[in-house]
Design a protein around this motif. Sequence first.
Motif, PDB file in Angstrom:
ATOM      1  N   ARG A  44     -83.216  36.985 141.254  1.00  0.00           N
ATOM      2  CA  ARG A  44     -81.770  37.222 141.357  1.00  0.00           C
ATOM      3  C   ARG A  44     -81.363  38.548 140.721  1.00  0.00           C
ATOM      4  N   TYR A  45     -82.162  39.048 139.791  1.00  0.00           N
ATOM      5  CA  TYR A  45     -81.737  40.169 138.963  1.00  0.00           C
ATOM      6  C   TYR A  45     -82.681  41.362 139.104  1.00  0.00           C
ATOM      7  N   ASP A  46     -82.124  42.553 139.147  1.00  0.00           N
ATOM      8  CA  ASP A  46     -82.934  43.774 139.199  1.00  0.00           C
ATOM      9  C   ASP A  46     -83.675  44.004 137.882  1.00  0.00           C
ATOM     10  N   TRP A  47     -83.029  43.702 136.766  1.00  0.00           N
ATOM     11  CA  TRP A  47     -83.589  44.048 135.468  1.00  0.00           C
ATOM     12  C   TRP A  47     -84.708  43.120 134.993  1.00  0.00           C
ATOM     13  N   THR A  48     -85.014  42.082 135.754  1.00  0.00           N
ATOM     14  CA  THR A  48     -86.154  41.224 135.431  1.00  0.00           C
ATOM     15  C   THR A  48     -87.402  41.616 136.213  1.00  0.00           C
ATOM     16  N   GLN A  49     -87.300  42.615 137.077  1.00  0.00           N
ATOM     17  CA  GLN A  49     -88.410  42.979 137.946  1.00  0.00           C
ATOM     18  C   GLN A  49     -89.458  43.794 137.190  1.00  0.00           C
ATOM     19  N   PRO A  50     -90.711  43.766 137.654  1.00  0.00           N
ATOM     20  CA  PRO A  50     -91.794  44.480 136.961  1.00  0.00           C
ATOM     21  C   PRO A  50     -91.541  45.968 136.792  1.00  0.00           C
ATOM     22  N   GLU A  51     -90.775  46.579 137.725  1.00  0.00           N
ATOM     23  CA  GLU A  51     -90.521  48.008 137.629  1.00  0.00           C
ATOM     24  C   GLU A  51     -89.367  48.366 136.686  1.00  0.00           C
ATOM     25  N   SER A  52     -88.697  47.348 136.124  1.00  0.00           N
ATOM     26  CA  SER A  52     -87.586  47.599 135.212  1.00  0.00           C
ATOM     27  C   SER A  52     -88.082  48.216 133.913  1.00  0.00           C
ATOM     28  N   ASP A  53     -87.236  49.030 133.278  1.00  0.00           N
ATOM     29  CA  ASP A  53     -87.583  49.624 131.993  1.00  0.00           C
ATOM     30  C   ASP A  53     -87.674  48.592 130.877  1.00  0.00           C
ATOM     31  N   LEU A  54     -87.230  47.360 131.146  1.00  0.00           N
ATOM     32  CA  LEU A  54     -87.307  46.295 130.139  1.00  0.00           C
ATOM     33  C   LEU A  54     -88.602  45.487 130.240  1.00  0.00           C
ATOM     34  N   ALA A  55     -89.417  45.745 131.251  1.00  0.00           N
ATOM     35  CA  ALA A  55     -90.570  44.888 131.528  1.00  0.00           C
ATOM     36  C   ALA A  55     -91.569  44.836 130.367  1.00  0.00           C
ATOM     37  N   ASP A  56     -91.797  45.970 129.704  1.00  0.00           N
ATOM     38  CA  ASP A  56     -92.772  45.978 128.615  1.00  0.00           C
ATOM     39  C   ASP A  56     -92.221  45.404 127.319  1.00  0.00           C
ATOM     40  N   LEU A  57     -90.907  45.240 127.287  1.00  0.00           N
ATOM     41  CA  LEU A  57     -90.260  44.785 126.054  1.00  0.00           C
ATOM     42  C   LEU A  57     -89.944  43.293 126.077  1.00  0.00           C
TER      43      LEU A  57
END
Length: 508
Positions: A44-57
């Motif tokens: 549902r969310y863009d920011w949960t995707q593997p390419e998001s800048d939050l993925a490693d955090l």
Amino acid sequence: MLTPTGRRLRIGIGGMAIESSQFCPHRTAYEDFRVTRDGELLDRYDWTQPESDLADLVEWVPLVHAVSLPGGPVERATYDRIKAELTERIEEAEPLDGLVYDIHGAMSVVGLDDAEADLTTAVRAALGPDALISAAMDLHGNVSRAFAEPLDLLTAHRLAPHEDAWETRERAARKLVERLAAGLGRPYRAWVQVPVLLPGEKTSTRLEPAKSLYGRLAAVEALDGVVDAAVWVGYAWADEPRCRAAVVVTADAPELARDQARSLARHYWDVRRDFGFVGPTDDADGCVRRAVAATARPFLISDSGDNPTAGGAGDLAYMLGRLLANEDLAGGRVTALHPGITDPEAVAACFAAGVGAEVTLSVGGRFSAGTGPHAAPYALTGTVTALEGPAEVPEGALRGNPAYAQGGRKAAVTRGGVTVVLTERRTPFHTRADFGTLDPTAYDLVVVKIGYLEPYLHDIAADWLLALTPGGVDQDLLRLGHHRVERPLYPFDDEGFEEPDLTPVLLS
């Protein structure tokens, strides 16, 4: 990237979202919700995707999320079922550092006075006292103290229409991650309710005074030490003590939070009488008469009292009757498209008859029959002009429209110049895709069950009127019969209204 603890954050995602009119005879059941879990929930969310800048955090932990098209109050068994699954999944997922709490804020449940407070109390108990909860909400939600107290961060849309709905969810998530990653504790939240309750069609941020009021929020948020600032107009079609406007400013300095919350609340109170409808209004017959006489095409009319995306039943044939009472429309000299009256029996009859067949139908009133003369079914004889099977959910639809209608056949019936679209399920008509094979720009009039116009409708409208029609989300609040809201409350009380106490309460 790792947190100061040397590991990725574990943040859950879940919630339950619906807007429920207590003046609507419809009851929302489990099958009315789109329930997502696991990978489908993360999608549902863009920011949960593997390419998001939050993925490693962050390790995002999908719990369960249930969202429904607005409607009548939620059946208690349905609410209890979703609440139980959400809290059980939280307990099973422990330990969690935080929770992105994706809700609406205007859910009514049969037998409960403050459904969001009840749900949030249970979520906090399941999560424990240390994890942080960040709530993303609709600005038409209600924010009681009992609801706000267990939360750590809470924010709301800043635009109406809600073109920033997904930005709001992302803001709630990123604020939570920032706080957890920095090792910061629970911020202060200054909460204050404003004794004003207005319908959404009077509080569009496209117009003043809402434009300036909501326009202040980004500047407040940018102040050093402020985490977030939010204003809720409340939900006008529920009749509960919590229903009223509210302000919450979240900050690390308590006085800063209090000062900014007090200023926003005072701004809201001072401009309360300046709010007006988002567009020109008239009653149903006046809108039809003016639209027929106009030269602008297509001319859009909002059937605002039966708007299913505000909580209306969506089954009223009242506007259909008013359209066909007009001689130019009935005689075919002017054309109109009127989607979509919910009537599964009428849809089934059209499918049985087939395209080109003449049908005689009793249209509407499937939920609302007996609630007043405006809810009476309409005897319609016409020709079936289009049939559409259940719509497939297109790729990415969950991110673009979380309440995307599932299933549901549609049938178009034409009489004179009026084509009505009957739907098997309560269905909004906001985008070009919602109209299927019918092109709304090919008609002189388009009469949609909606309030203010969503972006696609706004773009195609050569002119527009807001019809003040009856129904479960009637814009005339004074004739609906509220009796459980806390008084005094504007506009129910105006003359002689004493100056309200707008002192914020500090939640720590």
